[in-house]
Write an enzyme that holds these catalytic residues in place. Structure first.
Site, short mmCIF file in Angstrom:
data_model
loop_
_atom_site.label_atom_id
_atom_site.label_comp_id
_atom_site.label_asym_id
_atom_site.label_seq_id
_atom_site.Cartn_x
_atom_site.Cartn_y
_atom_site.Cartn_z
N LYS A 283 71.64 68.63 62.16
CA LYS A 283 72.88 67.86 61.74
C LYS A 283 73.00 66.47 62.13
O LYS A 283 72.89 66.34 63.50
CB LYS A 283 74.27 68.57 62.24
CG LYS A 283 75.55 68.08 61.28
CD LYS A 283 76.75 68.95 61.47
CE LYS A 283 78.01 68.69 60.87
NZ LYS A 283 78.97 69.46 60.90
N GLU A 372 90.24 82.07 58.32
CA GLU A 372 91.59 82.15 58.59
C GLU A 372 92.41 83.34 58.32
O GLU A 372 93.32 83.55 59.03
CB GLU A 372 92.12 81.08 57.45
CG GLU A 372 91.87 79.59 57.88
CD GLU A 372 90.37 79.23 57.14
OE1 GLU A 372 89.98 78.03 57.55
OE2 GLU A 372 89.83 80.21 56.56
N ARG A 400 94.59 80.22 52.47
CA ARG A 400 93.49 81.46 52.38
C ARG A 400 93.94 82.69 52.94
O ARG A 400 93.36 83.62 52.64
CB ARG A 400 92.27 80.93 53.00
CG ARG A 400 91.93 79.63 52.69
CD ARG A 400 90.34 79.17 53.27
NE ARG A 400 89.38 79.56 52.43
CZ ARG A 400 88.26 79.56 52.63
NH1 ARG A 400 87.79 79.22 53.62
NH2 ARG A 400 87.32 80.23 51.53
#
Length: 642
Positions: A283, A372, A400
């Site tokens: 990353k 979540e 969600r």
């Protein structure tokens, strides 16, 4: 002319000689860094996928082959390679390209991706849709930035790998050890451990080969050794998990080696079975500051660079604290007083500022990853065992877990507190991230308490009220800073379902019933109007549920018009609750509702967007000056006209 100038679409990329691909990769990185420095954006994830996106577009023929990116902020290169370089200069600005994938932008964006863990399910659906219609083309799900910590990704894997479906889906696992924060959970641990022992396996395999050189062996012995080596591979490499789910496994590959990935992608494309290709990327690859600080450089605001390309860090100018920092400090203080309080985040310890809570109370902090639904039911279990869990989740992500809020928390009346960050409009992240719907979707749930503090001190009071309540409670607060009011060190709880008058006169023309941080703006507008001779009362309602019926009914009897204000959707929101109450009492009074209209709001400047909705000082004042309300009671339209 640069190489990037020559790329108008994927066909141009495929015509580019292999020996020029590394130069193109460098140009793409430079373009993304410059645009993100100017506009802000998700920098680290996208520059980490430069070579991956090049290889994908050289092997697969988009849009016939559907490239489905999970968490679309890893797809800036995809946008640049599919003819959007000009609009990319206005990345995340009104009129420019979205920071995520968007079906309205390009035929190459098969599926919008703002929330994680969706690509495998969507890719499988696209592939099956093509099969049903008899259309050619493959579907490739590019999963990365922690999306494999989400359960939905595995639901898709289980379905795609089922023998009854015979899907042929290709999944590319972009493994960079990160979501926004470092990855957590068993999958991350599995991959990292297996990669380590996988390297051990490679050394062992080579050692056996070296030892056997020159040794006379029969075919049987050689076959036994070969099977032993392959058996060791099955135990020590990451692929055993995915192969157990019905996928052919390739990798792990160097995600910055274009040639190796092209070879693997071409091989996968020739197969007619589910394939998972595991690529390892860094990353922030190619930009030293982003490689050093993968967390802070995941998503950046606009920044300046010195002559070496290093970000120039400017000294803080002080000013009011951010709402999420106020929340974290208040939660730490509450936890200091009550050892039952625990904090939960879904892969957002920095964004929610719960990382500060983790430093103060490490044994009472949980980061569950991009999960979540699990976070909410996990909190319900904690509450059932006597803890006092606080789930700090962005409003857009809490959507969600609606079923879990209803079934696992509210139905059982468990004392779970939901701290909903990024409520209202969020600006550059756009439609997928607007916190527009939480008032409406929580207000419909029995047993739920829903609050919206108007400033930092009220936020502290809302937290205290939620923790004191023996049942589910939620409070919402926006991104950014508040007005900078003084904060009580010993906050008082609020009377349940009661608002407060901020401005009350004997005979007002208009009464504003305000919920949330535009309450302060409404108060300023009322003071402006007093100079014009128009008396306007203002109430800080505090609660979207239960609403203060006594206050609202008294206001309706004492003025000529009501105006409701909220930083959420008008459909089913706080204003709707007021209309429902008035309708149930047969009260006829014009009501005008100010809030977010019934449409998805794209990326842009929230101040400008709110002003268009009438949610600024001049807009609120203009609404107060109107002689007749422009809104109506949806049940009895005639009641809104006098």
């Amino acid at each position: 002319m640069s190489l990037l100038d020559q790329i108008k679409g994927p066909d141009d990329l495929r015509r580019l000689p292999e020996d020029q691909l590394d130069l193109l990769a460098a140009e793409l990185r430079r373009e993304i860094i410059e645009v993100c420095a100017r506009n802000g954006g998700h920098l680290g994830a996208s520059i980490g996928t430069v070579e991956l996106c090049i290889a994908l577009h050289r092997v697969f023929e988009s849009p016939e082959d559907a490239l489905v990116f999970d968490v679309g902020h890893q797809a800036y290169v995809h946008k640049l390679l599919t003819g959007r370089r000009e609009s990319f200069q206005m990345l995340r600005k009104e009129g420019g390209t979205s920071g995520f994938l968007n079906r309205k932008e390009s035929e190459h964006d098969w599926f919008g991706a703002g929330h994680a863990s969706t690509a495998i399910s969507a890719g499988l659906g696209i592939l099956e849709g093509k099969r049903v219609k008899g259309e050619a083309g493959r579907a490739v799900a590019i999963v990365g930035d922690g999306a494999m910590t989400g359960g939905m990704a595995f639901e898709g894997l289980f379905n795609a790998g089922a023998q009854t479906l015979d899907s042929g889906l290709i999944v590319v696992l972009n493994d960079n050890d990160m979501s926004i924060a470092p990855n957590v959970g068993a999958m991350s641990t599995w991959l990292s451990k297996k990669l380590t022992v996988g390297n051990t396996y490679l050394g062992l395999r080579q050692g056996i080969k070296d030892a056997l050189k020159g040794m006379p062996q029969g075919e049987r012995i050689k076959g036994m050794l070969k099977h032993a080596v392959e058996g060791t591979k099955a135990l020590l490499t990451p692929g055993i998990l995915f192969e157990g789910l019905g996928f052919a496994y390739m990798g792990p590959l160097d995600g910055h080696d274009i040639g190796a990935m092209e070879e693997a992608f071409a091989a996968a494309k020739s197969l007619r079975e589910p394939v998972l290709i595991h690529v390892r990327t860094v990353k922030g690859k190619g930009y030293a500051p982003a490689e050093r600080d993968r967390l802070c450089m995941h998503g950046v605001g606009a920044f300046e660079m010195d002559h070496d390309g290093e970000p120039i860090v400017k000294a803080s100018r002080g000013g009011p604290a951010k709402y999420q920092d106020v929340f974290a400090r208040a939660l730490i203080q509450e936890a200091d007083r009550d050892e039952r309080i625990v904090g939960i985040t879904a892969a957002m310890p920095d964004g929610t500022s719960l990382g500060k809570f983790a430093s103060a109370h490490p044994d009472r902090f949980y980061d569950v990853g991009i999960a979540e639904e699990h976070a909410v039911t996990f909190a319900a279990g904690l509450a059932a065992a006597g803890a006092k869990p606080v789930c700090a989740i962005y409003s857009t992500f809490l959507q969600r877990a609606l079923d879990q809020i209803i079934h696992d928390v509210a139905l059982q009346e468990l004392p779970v507190t939901f701290a909903m960050d990024r409520a209202g409009l969020v600006g550059a992240d756009g439609a997928t991230h607007q916190g527009a719907f939480d008032i409406a979707y929580l207000r419909m749930i029995p047993n739920m308490v829903v609050m919206a503090p108007c400033n930092e001190n009220e936020l502290v009071g809302a937290l205290a009220t939620a923790l004191d309540h023996d049942g589910p409670a939620a409070f919402r607060y926006p991104r950014g800073t508040g007005p900078g009011v003084a904060i009580d060190s010993n906050p008082q709880t609020w009377p349940l379902g009661k608002g407060r008058w901020l401005r009350a006169t004997e005979a007002p023309e208009v009464t504003i019933l305000a919920l949330g941080t535009f309450t302060e703006t409404a108060l300023a507008a009322a003071k402006d109007l007093e100079a014009e001779g128009l008396l306007v009362d203002v109430a800080d309602m505090r609660f979207a549920k239960p609403i203060d019926e006594e206050l609202i009914l008294a206001a309706a009897q004492n003025c000529k018009r009501l105006i409701t204000i909220e930083e959420g959707c008008l459909a089913g929101g706080f204003g709707s609750a007021v209309l429902e109450l008035l309708n149930s009492h047969g009260i006829q009074i014009p009501v005008q509702r100010l809030g977010i209209p019934d449409t998805f709001i794209e990326h842009g400047d929230p101040k400008v967007q709110y002003a268009r909705m009438g949610l600024d000082r001049s807009g609120i004042a203009a609404a107060c000056r109107e002689e007749e309300a422009t809104d109506t009671d949806p049940l009895h339209p005639e009641q809104a006209q006098r």
